[in-house]
Design a protein around this motif. Structure first.
Motif, PDB file in Angstrom:
ATOM      1  N   VAL A  83       0.790  -1.217   0.016  1.00  0.00           N
ATOM      2  CA  VAL A  83      -0.044  -0.027   0.145  1.00  0.00           C
ATOM      3  C   VAL A  83       0.869   1.241  -0.008  1.00  0.00           C
ATOM      4  O   VAL A  83       0.609   2.405  -0.714  1.00  0.00           O
ATOM      5  N   GLN A  84       1.875   1.436   0.965  1.00  0.00           N
ATOM      6  CA  GLN A  84       2.908   2.516   0.985  1.00  0.00           C
ATOM      7  C   GLN A  84       3.633   2.598  -0.134  1.00  0.00           C
ATOM      8  O   GLN A  84       3.683   3.873  -0.829  1.00  0.00           O
ATOM      9  N   ASN A  85       4.086   1.521  -0.988  1.00  0.00           N
ATOM     10  CA  ASN A  85       4.903   1.618  -2.074  1.00  0.00           C
ATOM     11  C   ASN A  85       3.872   2.137  -3.341  1.00  0.00           C
ATOM     12  O   ASN A  85       4.205   3.157  -4.118  1.00  0.00           O
ATOM     13  N   PHE A  86       2.513   1.549  -3.379  1.00  0.00           N
ATOM     14  CA  PHE A  86       1.680   2.181  -4.306  1.00  0.00           C
ATOM     15  C   PHE A  86       1.455   3.602  -4.226  1.00  0.00           C
ATOM     16  O   PHE A  86       1.470   4.443  -5.146  1.00  0.00           O
ATOM     17  N   VAL A  87       1.218   4.270  -3.121  1.00  0.00           N
ATOM     18  CA  VAL A  87       0.861   5.559  -2.769  1.00  0.00           C
ATOM     19  C   VAL A  87       2.162   6.380  -3.276  1.00  0.00           C
ATOM     20  O   VAL A  87       1.807   7.350  -4.076  1.00  0.00           O
ATOM     21  N   GLN A  88       3.211   6.049  -2.936  1.00  0.00           N
ATOM     22  CA  GLN A  88       4.545   6.711  -3.434  1.00  0.00           C
ATOM     23  C   GLN A  88       4.677   6.576  -4.647  1.00  0.00           C
ATOM     24  O   GLN A  88       5.219   7.574  -5.307  1.00  0.00           O
ATOM     25  N   ILE A  89       4.605   5.483  -5.424  1.00  0.00           N
ATOM     26  CA  ILE A  89       4.944   5.334  -6.950  1.00  0.00           C
ATOM     27  C   ILE A  89       3.782   5.692  -7.953  1.00  0.00           C
ATOM     28  O   ILE A  89       3.966   6.412  -8.861  1.00  0.00           O
ATOM     29  N   HIS A 240      11.342  -2.598 -20.075  1.00  0.00           N
ATOM     30  CA  HIS A 240      10.530  -3.027 -19.097  1.00  0.00           C
ATOM     31  C   HIS A 240      10.281  -1.708 -18.161  1.00  0.00           C
ATOM     32  O   HIS A 240       9.012  -1.596 -17.707  1.00  0.00           O
ATOM     33  N   GLU A 241      11.171  -1.074 -17.779  1.00  0.00           N
ATOM     34  CA  GLU A 241      11.000   0.033 -16.746  1.00  0.00           C
ATOM     35  C   GLU A 241      10.107   1.215 -17.645  1.00  0.00           C
ATOM     36  O   GLU A 241       9.074   1.727 -17.061  1.00  0.00           O
ATOM     37  N   GLU A 242      10.447   1.582 -18.799  1.00  0.00           N
ATOM     38  CA  GLU A 242       9.854   2.849 -19.215  1.00  0.00           C
ATOM     39  C   GLU A 242       8.611   2.307 -19.778  1.00  0.00           C
ATOM     40  O   GLU A 242       7.480   3.447 -19.612  1.00  0.00           O
ATOM     41  N   ILE A 243       8.205   1.658 -20.330  1.00  0.00           N
ATOM     42  CA  ILE A 243       7.094   1.060 -20.694  1.00  0.00           C
ATOM     43  C   ILE A 243       5.827   1.007 -19.433  1.00  0.00           C
ATOM     44  O   ILE A 243       4.682   1.270 -19.626  1.00  0.00           O
ATOM     45  N   ALA A 244       6.438   0.376 -18.517  1.00  0.00           N
ATOM     46  CA  ALA A 244       5.365  -0.023 -17.401  1.00  0.00           C
ATOM     47  C   ALA A 244       5.209   1.451 -16.834  1.00  0.00           C
ATOM     48  O   ALA A 244       4.247   1.670 -16.183  1.00  0.00           O
ATOM     49  N   GLN A 245       6.195   2.411 -16.677  1.00  0.00           N
ATOM     50  CA  GLN A 245       6.121   3.748 -15.936  1.00  0.00           C
ATOM     51  C   GLN A 245       5.130   4.451 -16.837  1.00  0.00           C
ATOM     52  O   GLN A 245       4.458   5.272 -16.082  1.00  0.00           O
ATOM     53  N   GLY A 246       5.250   4.350 -18.137  1.00  0.00           N
ATOM     54  CA  GLY A 246       4.436   5.002 -19.121  1.00  0.00           C
ATOM     55  C   GLY A 246       2.854   4.545 -18.898  1.00  0.00           C
ATOM     56  O   GLY A 246       2.323   5.483 -19.316  1.00  0.00           O
ATOM     57  N   LEU A 247       2.716   3.481 -18.101  1.00  0.00           N
ATOM     58  CA  LEU A 247       1.173   3.187 -17.959  1.00  0.00           C
ATOM     59  C   LEU A 247       0.503   3.870 -16.835  1.00  0.00           C
ATOM     60  O   LEU A 247      -0.539   3.832 -16.576  1.00  0.00           O
ATOM     61  N   GLY A 248       1.459   4.762 -15.897  1.00  0.00           N
ATOM     62  CA  GLY A 248       0.749   5.532 -15.057  1.00  0.00           C
ATOM     63  C   GLY A 248       1.524   5.302 -13.396  1.00  0.00           C
ATOM     64  O   GLY A 248       1.363   5.958 -12.683  1.00  0.00           O
ATOM     65  N   SER A 250       4.233   6.516 -12.068  1.00  0.00           N
ATOM     66  CA  SER A 250       5.204   7.326 -13.003  1.00  0.00           C
ATOM     67  C   SER A 250       6.278   7.813 -11.641  1.00  0.00           C
ATOM     68  O   SER A 250       7.068   8.537 -12.098  1.00  0.00           O
ATOM     69  N   ASN A 251       6.401   7.309 -10.566  1.00  0.00           N
ATOM     70  CA  ASN A 251       7.432   7.840  -9.552  1.00  0.00           C
ATOM     71  C   ASN A 251       8.268   6.593  -9.177  1.00  0.00           C
ATOM     72  O   ASN A 251       8.016   5.584  -9.666  1.00  0.00           O
ATOM     73  N   ASP A 252       9.155   6.820  -8.481  1.00  0.00           N
ATOM     74  CA  ASP A 252      10.156   5.904  -7.720  1.00  0.00           C
ATOM     75  C   ASP A 252      10.047   6.162  -6.338  1.00  0.00           C
ATOM     76  O   ASP A 252       9.833   7.242  -5.882  1.00  0.00           O
ATOM     77  N   SER A 253      10.516   4.969  -5.664  1.00  0.00           N
ATOM     78  CA  SER A 253      10.809   4.932  -4.293  1.00  0.00           C
ATOM     79  C   SER A 253      11.683   4.223  -3.677  1.00  0.00           C
ATOM     80  O   SER A 253      11.702   2.961  -4.228  1.00  0.00           O
ATOM     81  N   PRO A 254      12.678   4.663  -2.989  1.00  0.00           N
ATOM     82  CA  PRO A 254      13.749   3.889  -2.260  1.00  0.00           C
ATOM     83  C   PRO A 254      13.246   2.646  -1.556  1.00  0.00           C
ATOM     84  O   PRO A 254      14.101   1.852  -1.226  1.00  0.00           O
ATOM     85  N   ALA A 255      11.980   2.836  -1.009  1.00  0.00           N
ATOM     86  CA  ALA A 255      11.500   1.731  -0.065  1.00  0.00           C
ATOM     87  C   ALA A 255      10.935   0.811  -0.658  1.00  0.00           C
ATOM     88  O   ALA A 255      10.638  -0.367  -0.335  1.00  0.00           O
ATOM     89  N   ALA A 256      10.900   0.727  -2.083  1.00  0.00           N
ATOM     90  CA  ALA A 256      10.124  -0.418  -2.939  1.00  0.00           C
ATOM     91  C   ALA A 256      11.028  -1.518  -3.349  1.00  0.00           C
ATOM     92  O   ALA A 256      11.945  -1.283  -3.836  1.00  0.00           O
ATOM     93  N   SER A 259      11.501  -4.372  -6.770  1.00  0.00           N
ATOM     94  CA  SER A 259      10.875  -3.365  -7.652  1.00  0.00           C
ATOM     95  C   SER A 259      11.921  -2.911  -8.554  1.00  0.00           C
ATOM     96  O   SER A 259      12.952  -2.551  -8.278  1.00  0.00           O
ATOM     97  N   ILE A 260      11.453  -2.458  -9.860  1.00  0.00           N
ATOM     98  CA  ILE A 260      12.259  -1.713 -10.673  1.00  0.00           C
ATOM     99  C   ILE A 260      11.595  -0.223 -10.438  1.00  0.00           C
ATOM    100  O   ILE A 260      12.688   0.528 -11.124  1.00  0.00           O
ATOM    101  N   PHE A 261      10.852   0.232  -9.841  1.00  0.00           N
ATOM    102  CA  PHE A 261      10.550   1.512  -9.435  1.00  0.00           C
ATOM    103  C   PHE A 261      11.318   1.930  -8.320  1.00  0.00           C
ATOM    104  O   PHE A 261      10.704   2.407  -7.408  1.00  0.00           O
TER     105      PHE A 261
END
Length: 311
Positions: A83-89, A240-248, A250-256, A259-261
């Protein structure tokens, strides 16, 4: 050392390259007998980048990074962490538009995703030979099918114009990409086009996703830039990373983790954790345009369903 890898920015785009077929989806045809075919000669800058990124990849591998296993028993995560990672990412902005330029200032975001089908087109510069084009296209096709299964959203390769353009270009072709971007995107701010074409060496790859002003949370077009100088694993990691991020996401989290995010480069490919994030993002119960406070209660329900409680 962590390298900046990407941007995922919500705003509008289509990609092509001046002097090349802008939407070349297949390998170059075999030359006809008697017809002289020009051989692409990379510049010294491009050759230097090839050597640099080869050293980068090897250094990361020597450190046990760029894992391709998707995570395992050594990378557990709980419902709360998901949950926390989703909110941040997924509901924060890593880059904020200020005075026509994207800055590194984080800001509270909204739930953004694609509502229309995602049609991926491959855009190759002359620096990419026929064999590599075929390999890249096959890899992206397979990844698109995986993303479609994970999200439940229609994501596939386009053999026409497409709306999510994955451009594989060398450093000189990236610099020449700006005029074509502005031609294809009426009203695109020159400063944004300039940022897209001024990828400095620490930036492996980038993605920009776009929406209209009246529907700011619905992406309709995107462009991802992947350097053709990359060695195989960095190249695939960028896809992998850019196509996945382009789906929405859009952020990164050092806690994830796993993860590639996350800018630590531990994982090269989408992980199970990341698949769950994408599944939640495209669940229709998650309100489009929702703020972190609005989205979090729904995210908690979705995470509990996917993980079956805290572990």
């Amino acid at each position: 050392m962590a390298f900046i890898r990407k941007f995922a920015i919500g705003i509008a785009l289509a990609g092509s390259l001046a002097g090349c077929d802008p939407l070349l989806d297949s390998p170059r045809p075999d030359p006809r007998e008697g017809v002289e075919v020009a051989v692409y000669e990379p510049s010294q800058d491009s050759l230097a980048l090839q050597d640099y990124y080869l050293r980068v990849e090897q250094n990361l591998l020597n450190q046990g990074l760029l894992r391709t296993d998707g995570g395992g028993v050594d990378t557990p995560f709980t419902k709360r962490q998901l949950v926390q990672n989703f909110v941040q990412i997924g509901v924060f902005n890593e880059f904020t538009l200020e005075n026509g330029r994207y800055t590194n200032r984080r800001s509270e975001g909204r739930v953004q995703r694609w509502e229309k089908p995602v049609a991926i087109s491959m855009v190759f510069g002359a620096s990419v030979d026929a064999e590599q084009r075929k390999a890249d296209t096959k890899f992206v096709n397979e990844f698109a099918a995986r993303l479609s299964r994970v999200t439940g959203h229609r994501i596939s390769r386009s053999f026409g114009r497409g709306n999510f353009h994955v451009a594989v270009l060398d450093t000189d072709e990236i610099k020449a990409f700006g005029p074509k971007l502005q031609e294809l995107i009426p009203g695109l701010e020159p400063s944004v086009a300039e940022q897209i074409t001024q990828m400095t060496r620490p930036i492996y790859c980038a993605v920009y996703a776009f929406s209209d002003a009246d529907t700011p949370d619905k992406f309709h077009t995107a462009v991802a830039i992947v350097r053709s100088e990359h060695p195989p694993l960095l190249r695939k990691s960028c896809f992998h990373e850019e196509i996945a991020q382009g789906l929405g996401l859009s952020n990164d989290s050092p806690a994830a983790r796993p993860s590639i995010f996350n800018d630590d480069d531990e994982f090269a490919f989408l992980t199970r954790h990341d698949e769950l994030l994408l599944t939640m993002l495209y669940d229709p119960r998650l309100p489009l345009g929702g703020t972190p406070d609005q989205a979090k209660p729904v995210i908690e329900v979705l995470a509990a369903e996917l993980l079956g409680g805290e572990s």
